[in-house]
Design a protein around this motif. Structure first.
Motif, PDB file in Angstrom:
ATOM      1  N   LEU A 110       0.835  -1.196   0.000  1.00  0.00           N
ATOM      2  CA  LEU A 110       0.000   0.000   0.000  1.00  0.00           C
ATOM      3  C   LEU A 110       0.875   1.253   0.000  1.00  0.00           C
ATOM      4  O   LEU A 110       1.979   1.233   0.545  1.00  0.00           O
ATOM      5  CB  LEU A 110      -0.889   0.025   1.243  1.00  0.00           C
ATOM      6  CG  LEU A 110      -2.064  -0.948   1.316  1.00  0.00           C
ATOM      7  CD1 LEU A 110      -2.712  -0.856   2.690  1.00  0.00           C
ATOM      8  CD2 LEU A 110      -3.082  -0.662   0.225  1.00  0.00           C
ATOM      9  N   PRO A 111       0.390   2.339  -0.568  1.00  0.00           N
ATOM     10  CA  PRO A 111       1.117   3.606  -0.436  1.00  0.00           C
ATOM     11  C   PRO A 111       1.196   4.019   1.035  1.00  0.00           C
ATOM     12  O   PRO A 111       0.345   3.636   1.851  1.00  0.00           O
ATOM     13  CB  PRO A 111       0.247   4.592  -1.229  1.00  0.00           C
ATOM     14  CG  PRO A 111      -0.606   3.748  -2.118  1.00  0.00           C
ATOM     15  CD  PRO A 111      -0.824   2.472  -1.382  1.00  0.00           C
ATOM     16  N   ASP A 112       2.200   4.803   1.383  1.00  0.00           N
ATOM     17  CA  ASP A 112       2.325   5.282   2.761  1.00  0.00           C
ATOM     18  C   ASP A 112       1.169   6.214   3.121  1.00  0.00           C
ATOM     19  O   ASP A 112       0.730   6.253   4.270  1.00  0.00           O
ATOM     20  CB  ASP A 112       3.659   6.028   2.952  1.00  0.00           C
ATOM     21  CG  ASP A 112       4.844   5.091   2.841  1.00  0.00           C
ATOM     22  OD1 ASP A 112       4.682   3.885   3.123  1.00  0.00           O
ATOM     23  OD2 ASP A 112       5.932   5.554   2.455  1.00  0.00           O
ATOM     24  N   THR A 113       0.713   6.983   2.140  1.00  0.00           N
ATOM     25  CA  THR A 113      -0.395   7.913   2.363  1.00  0.00           C
ATOM     26  C   THR A 113      -1.378   7.789   1.204  1.00  0.00           C
ATOM     27  O   THR A 113      -0.992   7.474   0.068  1.00  0.00           O
ATOM     28  CB  THR A 113       0.083   9.364   2.453  1.00  0.00           C
ATOM     29  OG1 THR A 113       0.710   9.739   1.217  1.00  0.00           O
ATOM     30  CG2 THR A 113       1.067   9.545   3.600  1.00  0.00           C
ATOM     31  N   MET A 114      -2.644   8.008   1.496  1.00  0.00           N
ATOM     32  CA  MET A 114      -3.670   8.009   0.464  1.00  0.00           C
ATOM     33  C   MET A 114      -4.695   9.093   0.772  1.00  0.00           C
ATOM     34  O   MET A 114      -4.863   9.504   1.919  1.00  0.00           O
ATOM     35  CB  MET A 114      -4.386   6.653   0.390  1.00  0.00           C
ATOM     36  CG  MET A 114      -3.594   5.543  -0.272  1.00  0.00           C
ATOM     37  SD  MET A 114      -4.612   4.052  -0.577  1.00  0.00           S
ATOM     38  CE  MET A 114      -4.656   3.342   1.074  1.00  0.00           C
ATOM     39  N   PHE A 134      -6.741   0.509   8.521  1.00  0.00           N
ATOM     40  CA  PHE A 134      -5.529   0.520   7.699  1.00  0.00           C
ATOM     41  C   PHE A 134      -4.372   1.163   8.462  1.00  0.00           C
ATOM     42  O   PHE A 134      -3.215   0.726   8.367  1.00  0.00           O
ATOM     43  CB  PHE A 134      -5.773   1.270   6.397  1.00  0.00           C
ATOM     44  CG  PHE A 134      -6.458   0.466   5.323  1.00  0.00           C
ATOM     45  CD1 PHE A 134      -7.225  -0.638   5.633  1.00  0.00           C
ATOM     46  CD2 PHE A 134      -6.344   0.836   3.990  1.00  0.00           C
ATOM     47  CE1 PHE A 134      -7.866  -1.376   4.643  1.00  0.00           C
ATOM     48  CE2 PHE A 134      -6.965   0.101   2.986  1.00  0.00           C
ATOM     49  CZ  PHE A 134      -7.727  -1.004   3.316  1.00  0.00           C
ATOM     50  N   GLY A 135      -4.679   2.224   9.190  1.00  0.00           N
ATOM     51  CA  GLY A 135      -3.633   2.882   9.964  1.00  0.00           C
ATOM     52  C   GLY A 135      -3.081   1.987  11.042  1.00  0.00           C
ATOM     53  O   GLY A 135      -1.864   1.925  11.266  1.00  0.00           O
ATOM     54  N   THR A 188      -0.643   2.947   7.340  1.00  0.00           N
ATOM     55  CA  THR A 188      -0.932   3.776   6.176  1.00  0.00           C
ATOM     56  C   THR A 188      -1.794   4.957   6.612  1.00  0.00           C
ATOM     57  O   THR A 188      -2.840   4.772   7.238  1.00  0.00           O
ATOM     58  CB  THR A 188      -1.677   2.966   5.096  1.00  0.00           C
ATOM     59  OG1 THR A 188      -0.816   1.942   4.609  1.00  0.00           O
ATOM     60  CG2 THR A 188      -2.095   3.855   3.937  1.00  0.00           C
ATOM     61  N   ARG A 189      -1.357   6.156   6.290  1.00  0.00           N
ATOM     62  CA  ARG A 189      -2.093   7.355   6.683  1.00  0.00           C
ATOM     63  C   ARG A 189      -3.050   7.753   5.561  1.00  0.00           C
ATOM     64  O   ARG A 189      -2.644   7.849   4.405  1.00  0.00           O
ATOM     65  CB  ARG A 189      -1.124   8.498   6.984  1.00  0.00           C
ATOM     66  CG  ARG A 189      -0.292   8.269   8.246  1.00  0.00           C
ATOM     67  CD  ARG A 189       0.800   9.300   8.371  1.00  0.00           C
ATOM     68  NE  ARG A 189       1.783   9.153   7.293  1.00  0.00           N
ATOM     69  CZ  ARG A 189       2.811   9.990   7.092  1.00  0.00           C
ATOM     70  NH1 ARG A 189       2.946  11.039   7.880  1.00  0.00           N
ATOM     71  NH2 ARG A 189       3.656   9.782   6.110  1.00  0.00           N
TER      72      ARG A 189
END
Length: 379
Positions: free
Chosen positions: A31-35, A57-58, A63-64
């Motif tokens: 997953l991307p680090d941030t979305m 998710f966090g 993941t933020r």
């Protein structure tokens, strides 16, 4: 140095925690680090569920996620289309956007190349005032049915329910209200006999306790011709037996339709690996969010990751469902047909834009709707 002996339960718990942590790290690498996600306004069911999933998710994957609320369909779609949002938590506007209807019949829009990651079933039916003596869909003929002005998402579902019973708005007395809340209250106030809505609206509990009473109209699951007529209005509905809501329980269920809300939507060109990681994370973190709201448990992937749904599923989502053994040939045929439909509409849109460049906005929309319907009739 003194050594302490660990009992088996402590060892097992430590091992389970370690495995969960490792699996979370593995997924976090995909997953991307941030979305950024868009959703309905704060306080809505869609926003609440997006927030619960983002929190899961966090916690699981570090993941933020930033959730951008919007009160309009355009407000939720524009960031996704422009690339400023990764995913959008939508409802029936995803179907409208893929079809180029309502808000998306404007020249600057047209059919959008959207794909579904997953979408949970949400029930929808037609509650009536019991004293109106409406015992079937045919019984709606000549009765007062409440509609909300400027709310195509609800109106198209109501039209689909009428179509199931072989009716149109011309066969009922369609009473238009300025807001959905007013339409919902109209039965208690004696201004209408039926309305189209979800099962947990507060006004329905009030109706149940009122002198008029509450009765849900049955939408038979085994009426293939009825479902065929319904899906000609919008090919996104399925049968559903609901036990949660006003006048409903395990002992007194009602047959109604299910649509998908919220739907996690991406653009078609979203990276397949990223979408695969998204639906996998949605599935594997389910236990962390499944109790957050009364209906969020319906995100279980065996229900939320399969058709019918408003738009085609993304290839990354299909691959994950295939690996889980939850995707079959009929589902693939449905998805292929849905992509064919969308591509045909996109081609028809392009030709309409070229042919109708000199028309004003109203004439353009009329030309497009004519071309759109002809395109669908030819499929």
């Amino acid at each position: 140095m003194k050594y302490k002996t660990l009992n088996a339960s402590i060892i097992a718990a430590s091992f389970s925690f370690s495995m969960f942590t490792l699996s979370g790290v593995a997924a976090a690498q995909e997953l991307p680090d941030t979305m950024t996600w868009t959703a309905y306004d704060v306080g809505s069911q869609g926003h609440s569920e997006a927030s619960a999933i983002a929190d899961a998710f966090g916690r699981a994957y570090d993941t933020r996620i930033r959730i951008q609320p919007a009160g309009s369909a355009i407000g939720r779609l524009q960031p996704l289309v422009s690339g400023r949002a990764d995913y959008a938590f939508l409802a029936t506007e995803s179907f409208f956007a893929s079809e180029g209807t309502f808000d998306f019949a404007e020249r600057r829009w047209g059919p959008q190349d959207l794909r579904a990651v997953a979408g949970r079933p949400s029930s929808f039916g037609i509650p009536t005032a019991a004293d109106a003596e409406i015992h079937s869909l045919e019984g709606l003929r000549g009765k007062r049915v409440a509609y909300t002005a400027g709310n195509p998402s609800v109106s198209v579902k109501c039209d689909a329910i009428l179509a199931f019973g072989g009716l149109t708005r011309d066969d009922v007395e369609a009473v238009m209200f300025p807001a959905h809340s007013a339409a919902m209250s109209s039965l208690v106030q004696g201004q209408a006999d039926a309305v189209c809505t979800t099962t947990t609206a507060s006004q329905l509990y009030e109706l149940k306790e009122s002198p008029r009473g509450l009765r849900w109209v049955d939408i038979p699951a085994d009426d293939e011709e009825g479902w065929g007529r319904m899906n000609q209005v919008a090919p996104v509905f399925q049968s559903f037996t609901e036990t949660i809501g006003a006048g409903l329980s395990e002992d007194t269920p009602a047959n109604m339709l299910a649509y998908r809300y919220p739907i996690i939507v991406s653009m078609a060109d979203k990276d397949e690996e990223e979408v695969y990681a998204m639906i996998k994370s949605l599935d594997e973190s389910y236990d962390l969010y499944k109790d957050a709201t009364s209906a969020i448990h319906r995100w279980v992937i065996s229900d939320s990751g399969v058709p019918p749904i408003d738009i085609p599923f993304h290839a990354g989502a299909v691959r994950y469902m295939e690996e889980k053994g939850l995707w079959d040939k009929d589902m693939q045929a449905w998805n292929d047909a849905r992509i064919t439909r969308l591509e045909a509409l996109q081609e028809a849109w392009e030709s309409t834009v070229e042919d109708a460049s000199g028309l004003d906005d109203d004439a353009f929309k009329a030309r497009w709707e004519e071309r759109r319907q002809a395109t669908l009739d030819a499929l």
